[in-house]
Enzyme design. Structure first.
Site, mmCIF file in Angstrom:
data_model
loop_
_atom_site.group_PDB
_atom_site.id
_atom_site.type_symbol
_atom_site.label_atom_id
_atom_site.label_comp_id
_atom_site.label_asym_id
_atom_site.label_seq_id
_atom_site.Cartn_x
_atom_site.Cartn_y
_atom_site.Cartn_z
ATOM 1 N N HIS A 85 -3.697 -4.920 -0.420
ATOM 2 C CA HIS A 85 -3.432 -5.378 0.754
ATOM 3 C C HIS A 85 -3.313 -6.972 0.787
ATOM 4 C CE1 HIS A 85 -3.159 -1.917 3.448
ATOM 5 N NE2 HIS A 85 -4.072 -1.401 2.574
ATOM 6 N N GLU A 136 -2.227 -9.135 2.806
ATOM 7 C CA GLU A 136 -2.814 -9.629 4.144
ATOM 8 C C GLU A 136 -4.143 -9.482 4.433
ATOM 9 O OE1 GLU A 136 -2.180 -5.029 5.269
ATOM 10 O OE2 GLU A 136 -1.898 -6.618 3.542
ATOM 11 N N CYS A 169 0.909 -1.233 -0.125
ATOM 12 C CA CYS A 169 -0.073 -0.030 -0.015
ATOM 13 C C CYS A 169 0.961 1.322 -0.046
ATOM 14 C CB CYS A 169 -0.974 0.107 1.164
ATOM 15 S SG CYS A 169 -2.433 1.090 0.891
#
Length: 211
Positions: free
Chosen positions: A192, A194, A82
């Site tokens: 993202h 994650e 990001c």
């Protein structure tokens, strides 16, 4: 023992979600801003949320600019996520104010020209040909984005007879923008991983496999 990864804790990232996602795919993860630990780890993850200028200030406060530069000079893997990807470019422009980035890649992070901003939600990505990062992911795999700024053009030569050029993956929200880059030891994603479920976990596992 899994590969050691330091998630750089400089006050501007989702360090806990990154830690959990990396541990899930088998990394030995530590959250720290310690210079020596960050230098010694097999991989360094630089997360980032918020404003470009604030992230740069936070990064330099913990000598993160030095850590990234020194690791890359030694061919040691670094991954940005990001705003952690955005600060790898030459500059960012927010509200008309320009801030210098780490300048690992030429290019400008600027406001995304789209009907709805911030861009928030799930998008497919057009993976670069021969991508290691996206290896094994389905073409219609979706990744989670949340951002108002993006790199809208890629200024570095991607084809060269002498060296393997960067692999640049794209997506579109209102207009095309850079979604991910793989460039030697330096990888980065605008989205993202994650927070992108199994598709994101596969990407992190692919990165871990290169360490």
């Amino acid at each position: 023992m899994g590969k050691s990864v330091v998630v750089l804790d400089y006050g501007f990232g989702n360090v806990r979600s990154a830690e959990r996602a990396l541990a899930h795919v088998g990394a030995d993860v530590e959250i720290t801003a310690d210079f020596d630990r960050a230098m010694q780890a097999d991989g360094l993850l630089v997360p980032g949320v918020g404003a470009f200028a604030a992230c740069m200030a936070g990064l330099t406060a913990v000598r993160g600019d030095w850590i990234v530069g020194r690791r890359l000079a030694g061919g040691r893997p670094v991954m940005g996520i990001c705003v952690g990807m955005q600060i790898l470019f030459a500059r960012g422009i927010e509200h008309g104010v320009q801030t210098d980035g780490l300048d690992e890649w030429p290019g400008t992070v600027e406001p995304l020209q789209a009907p709805v901003v911030p861009h928030m939600g799930w998008n497919t990505v057009k993976a670069a040909e021969g991508s290691t990062l996206f290896a094994g992911t389905a073409e219609d795999a979706r990744f989670y984005f949340v951002h108002s700024y993006a790199v809208r053009s890629w200024d570095l030569e991607t084809q060269s007879d002498r060296i393997a050029g960067p692999k640049v993956s794209w997506t579109t929200h209102g207009e095309p923008f850079v979604a991910a880059v793989e460039n030697g030891p330096l990888w980065a994603t605008q989205f993202h991983p994650e927070k992108s479920g199994e598709a994101g976990a596969l990407l992190l596992a692919n990165w871990l496999g290169t360490l």
